[in-house]
Write a protein that holds these residues in place. Structure first.
Motif, PDB file in Angstrom:
ATOM      1  N   UNK A 114      -3.540  -5.192  -6.315  1.00  0.00           N
ATOM      2  CA  UNK A 114      -4.431  -5.156  -5.148  1.00  0.00           C
ATOM      3  C   UNK A 114      -4.185  -6.364  -4.240  1.00  0.00           C
ATOM      4  N   UNK A 115      -4.059  -7.548  -4.838  1.00  0.00           N
ATOM      5  CA  UNK A 115      -3.818  -8.766  -4.063  1.00  0.00           C
ATOM      6  C   UNK A 115      -2.451  -8.711  -3.372  1.00  0.00           C
ATOM      7  N   UNK A 116      -1.436  -8.231  -4.068  1.00  0.00           N
ATOM      8  CA  UNK A 116      -0.103  -8.125  -3.487  1.00  0.00           C
ATOM      9  C   UNK A 116      -0.120  -7.180  -2.282  1.00  0.00           C
ATOM     10  N   UNK A 117      -0.806  -6.073  -2.385  1.00  0.00           N
ATOM     11  CA  UNK A 117      -0.878  -5.126  -1.276  1.00  0.00           C
ATOM     12  C   UNK A 117      -1.592  -5.743  -0.075  1.00  0.00           C
ATOM     13  N   UNK A 118      -2.691  -6.460  -0.322  1.00  0.00           N
ATOM     14  CA  UNK A 118      -3.396  -7.137   0.780  1.00  0.00           C
ATOM     15  C   UNK A 118      -2.493  -8.171   1.446  1.00  0.00           C
ATOM     16  N   UNK A 119      -1.762  -8.909   0.632  1.00  0.00           N
ATOM     17  CA  UNK A 119      -0.878  -9.944   1.162  1.00  0.00           C
ATOM     18  C   UNK A 119       0.262  -9.330   1.980  1.00  0.00           C
ATOM     19  N   UNK A 120       0.842  -8.255   1.498  1.00  0.00           N
ATOM     20  CA  UNK A 120       1.912  -7.581   2.249  1.00  0.00           C
ATOM     21  C   UNK A 120       1.384  -7.098   3.592  1.00  0.00           C
ATOM     22  N   UNK A 121       0.218  -6.452   3.584  1.00  0.00           N
ATOM     23  CA  UNK A 121      -0.361  -5.968   4.844  1.00  0.00           C
ATOM     24  C   UNK A 121      -0.614  -7.134   5.799  1.00  0.00           C
ATOM     25  N   UNK A 122      -1.173  -8.232   5.291  1.00  0.00           N
ATOM     26  CA  UNK A 122      -1.455  -9.401   6.125  1.00  0.00           C
ATOM     27  C   UNK A 122      -0.172  -9.999   6.678  1.00  0.00           C
ATOM     28  N   UNK A 123       0.867 -10.098   5.850  1.00  0.00           N
ATOM     29  CA  UNK A 123       2.152 -10.635   6.301  1.00  0.00           C
ATOM     30  C   UNK A 123       2.740  -9.793   7.435  1.00  0.00           C
ATOM     31  N   UNK A 124       2.413  -8.516   7.446  1.00  0.00           N
ATOM     32  CA  UNK A 124       2.902  -7.619   8.496  1.00  0.00           C
ATOM     33  C   UNK A 124       1.923  -7.519   9.665  1.00  0.00           C
ATOM     34  N   UNK A 125       0.833  -8.312   9.587  1.00  0.00           N
ATOM     35  CA  UNK A 125      -0.132  -8.342  10.675  1.00  0.00           C
ATOM     36  C   UNK A 125      -1.215  -7.288  10.596  1.00  0.00           C
ATOM     37  N   UNK A 126      -1.487  -6.788   9.389  1.00  0.00           N
ATOM     38  CA  UNK A 126      -2.485  -5.735   9.226  1.00  0.00           C
ATOM     39  C   UNK A 126      -3.569  -6.146   8.241  1.00  0.00           C
ATOM     40  N   UNK A 127      -4.724  -5.550   8.440  1.00  0.00           N
ATOM     41  CA  UNK A 127      -5.798  -5.634   7.457  1.00  0.00           C
ATOM     42  C   UNK A 127      -5.772  -4.310   6.697  1.00  0.00           C
ATOM     43  N   UNK A 128      -5.679  -4.382   5.394  1.00  0.00           N
ATOM     44  CA  UNK A 128      -5.616  -3.168   4.579  1.00  0.00           C
ATOM     45  C   UNK A 128      -6.968  -2.470   4.604  1.00  0.00           C
ATOM     46  N   UNK A 129      -6.968  -1.192   4.985  1.00  0.00           N
ATOM     47  CA  UNK A 129      -8.198  -0.415   5.081  1.00  0.00           C
ATOM     48  C   UNK A 129      -8.385   0.448   3.845  1.00  0.00           C
ATOM     49  N   UNK A 130      -7.328   1.097   3.416  1.00  0.00           N
ATOM     50  CA  UNK A 130      -7.343   1.911   2.194  1.00  0.00           C
ATOM     51  C   UNK A 130      -5.902   2.144   1.783  1.00  0.00           C
ATOM     52  N   UNK A 131      -5.734   2.600   0.567  1.00  0.00           N
ATOM     53  CA  UNK A 131      -4.393   2.915   0.088  1.00  0.00           C
ATOM     54  C   UNK A 131      -4.487   3.783  -1.158  1.00  0.00           C
ATOM     55  N   UNK A 132      -3.377   4.382  -1.481  1.00  0.00           N
ATOM     56  CA  UNK A 132      -3.202   5.117  -2.729  1.00  0.00           C
ATOM     57  C   UNK A 132      -1.883   4.662  -3.318  1.00  0.00           C
ATOM     58  N   UNK A 133      -1.909   4.417  -4.598  1.00  0.00           N
ATOM     59  CA  UNK A 133      -0.680   4.039  -5.282  1.00  0.00           C
ATOM     60  C   UNK A 133      -0.455   5.026  -6.411  1.00  0.00           C
ATOM     61  N   UNK A 134       0.710   5.631  -6.402  1.00  0.00           N
ATOM     62  CA  UNK A 134       1.108   6.561  -7.460  1.00  0.00           C
ATOM     63  C   UNK A 134       2.401   6.058  -8.064  1.00  0.00           C
ATOM     64  N   UNK A 135       2.387   5.853  -9.345  1.00  0.00           N
ATOM     65  CA  UNK A 135       3.589   5.477 -10.085  1.00  0.00           C
ATOM     66  C   UNK A 135       3.998   6.670 -10.934  1.00  0.00           C
ATOM     67  N   UNK A 136       5.290   6.903 -11.038  1.00  0.00           N
ATOM     68  CA  UNK A 136       5.806   8.012 -11.842  1.00  0.00           C
ATOM     69  C   UNK A 136       6.694   7.430 -12.929  1.00  0.00           C
TER      70      UNK A 136
END
Length: 149
Positions: A114-136
């Motif tokens: 969760x923290x990594x996703x927030x950081x990636x979004x912030x680094x790209x200039x975005x605030x994370x609103x929602x997401x889905x993560x699917x691993x296979x």
């Protein structure tokens, strides 16, 4: 009132709000869905409910699931296999790991992800609103160890 009964009551309210009358078949579908702790698809819900009422039609299940989704009572997931699977809405956020061999859907949560996703979004200039993560993946097979000597 148990958790299952509470979910059934919420589902019934959602169907009534959508203008549908409560039939015995719809109540059965709602109970099957409320009792589900996996991610059933419409055919799985139909099979479970059909065991209790052989007059039930698959189209009734599909219509009921569509209304529940539209009302926000359930979430539909379309994983890689293309089959729509359902889970109760309003659960605490979680992600999914799908076993590519068995089709099992495993829910998990990870503060680090969760923290990594927030950081990636912030680094790209975005605030994370929602997401889905699917691993296979597939279960790892234990490696055989050779005995020495």
């Amino acid at each position: 009132m148990t958790g299952v009964e509470q979910r059934v009551a919420v589902f019934e309210g959602q169907l009534r709000d959508a203008g549908l009358r409560m039939t015995q078949q719809r109540r059965l579908i709602l109970r099957v869905l409320a009792e589900s702790d996996d991610h059933p698809d419409a055919k799985g819900i139909f099979t479970r409910a059909f065991a209790h009422d052989p007059t039930l039609s698959l189209s009734t299940v599909y219509r009921t699931m569509k209304v529940l989704e539209t009302q926000g009572a359930i979430e539909r997931h379309s994983f890689e296999d293309g089959v729509s699977r359902y889970e109760h809405a309003g659960q605490q956020h979680h992600d999914h790991l799908i076993d590519v061999e068995s089709g099992a859907v495993i829910e998990f949560s990870s503060d680090a992800i969760e923290e990594l996703q927030r950081r990636i979004a912030a680094d790209l200039g975005y605030e994370l609103v929602r997401h889905r993560l699917e691993l296979y993946g597939r279960k790892m097979r234990p490696t055989s160890r050779r005995k020495k000597g």
